[in-house]
Design an enzyme around this catalytic site. Sequence first.
Site, PDB file in Angstrom:
ATOM      1  CD  GLN A   1     -24.214 -11.895   6.228  1.00  0.00           C
ATOM      2  OE1 GLN A   1     -24.417 -10.713   5.949  1.00  0.00           O
ATOM      3  NE2 GLN A   1     -23.414 -12.262   7.210  1.00  0.00           N
TER       4      GLN A   1
ATOM      5  N   GLY B   1     -24.357  -2.879   0.630  1.00  0.00           N
ATOM      6  CA  GLY B   1     -23.977  -3.930   1.569  1.00  0.00           C
ATOM      7  C   GLY B   1     -25.035  -4.208   2.628  1.00  0.00           C
ATOM      8  CG  HIS B   2     -23.976  -7.098   5.630  1.00  0.00           C
ATOM      9  ND1 HIS B   2     -23.360  -8.276   5.955  1.00  0.00           N
ATOM     10  CD2 HIS B   2     -23.079  -6.154   5.960  1.00  0.00           C
ATOM     11  CE1 HIS B   2     -22.176  -8.046   6.454  1.00  0.00           C
ATOM     12  NE2 HIS B   2     -21.981  -6.758   6.468  1.00  0.00           N
ATOM     13  CG  ASN B   3     -26.830  -5.233   8.840  1.00  0.00           C
ATOM     14  OD1 ASN B   3     -27.728  -6.003   8.512  1.00  0.00           O
ATOM     15  ND2 ASN B   3     -25.868  -5.588   9.667  1.00  0.00           N
TER      16      ASN B   3
ATOM     17  CB  SER C   1     -23.422  -1.177   9.154  1.00  0.00           C
ATOM     18  OG  SER C   1     -23.676  -2.534   9.441  1.00  0.00           O
TER      19      SER C   1
END
Length: 335
Positions: free
Chosen positions: A207, A248-250, A268
């Site tokens: 990441q 979460g990521h993004n 995302s």
Amino acid sequence: MGRAVAQPLATGQIAEKLDCTLRGDATVMVRSVAALDSAVDGDLAFFSDNKHRRAAHASAASILIARSADADELARSPLGPRVLLLHPAPHLAFAGALELLFPAITLVPGVAASAVVHATAEVRGAKIGDMATVGAGSRVGVGTSVASHCSIGDNVVIGTDCVIHAGVRIGSGTKIGDRCVIQSGAVIGSDGFGFQPTRQGWQKVQQVGFVVIGNDVEIGANTTIDRGAIDDTVIGNGVKIDNLVQIGHNCRIGDHTAIAGCVGIAGSAIIGARCMLGGAAMVNGHLSICDDVVVSGGTLVAASINTPGRYTGVFPSTEHRTWTKIAAGLRRSAR
């Protein structure tokens, strides 16, 4: 928006280490990595899913990991010819490339000698508490208070008049605006949940994005905000986040949105401005919610919402015997 700088590697070196077939100039250097739709010249991206084919054609990435069957149609980008790294499993190869380009950092406890700490924020004075650590290259603004047992990673930027309560962990590269409050136990910039299945098990996907937080944001106790996988995780101005929330990521959260406790937002997801998410609401990944949406507590958002309004997807509790009759009726109606 921040962009991670890669360890200098030529495409030929990457191809050799990852057992890729190289098509193009082996001397082209990788500057960074990016998603297909945000890549610029010098970036490495990957294409593995047909639903992103149009984005792959339009991407400005100058180095692309793809399958051999797609090589001819992907050989050119809007900027001209691109270098292709051909591999039967592009996402897995991309995970390997991230490990090569962004080697894991070994963290050293204590306050780094090269840390940049504002004169009003003495390391062991009233502004930065005992046992707090500040990483190299980090900057803490005027009037900001960092309580005890906090950990601030390398190259973190915290604005003016912020309050960072005890036990907060802020990962490397995080950028926090002015007048923000982060409650105890929050973790900002932890690794996102990125793994690629292989025959041997799960391959971790490095990441390499960051977290960017706007002004006047409050983040509740024990909330976690993952760093981006490639692009950044972005929290807009004036956002209020309760305790025990997972982002979460993004993900991207629009300005002045409020998120109640125990909400889970998968990677995302894009949430608009002035939205309200009730407690324990769940938002699936890779969808979008437009501005001015209210999601009732306990609701699962499984598809994008494009019209403002209130959305509810749960039944209120009732006596058990009554509920079993309702459930039986729903089953019959679905046949």
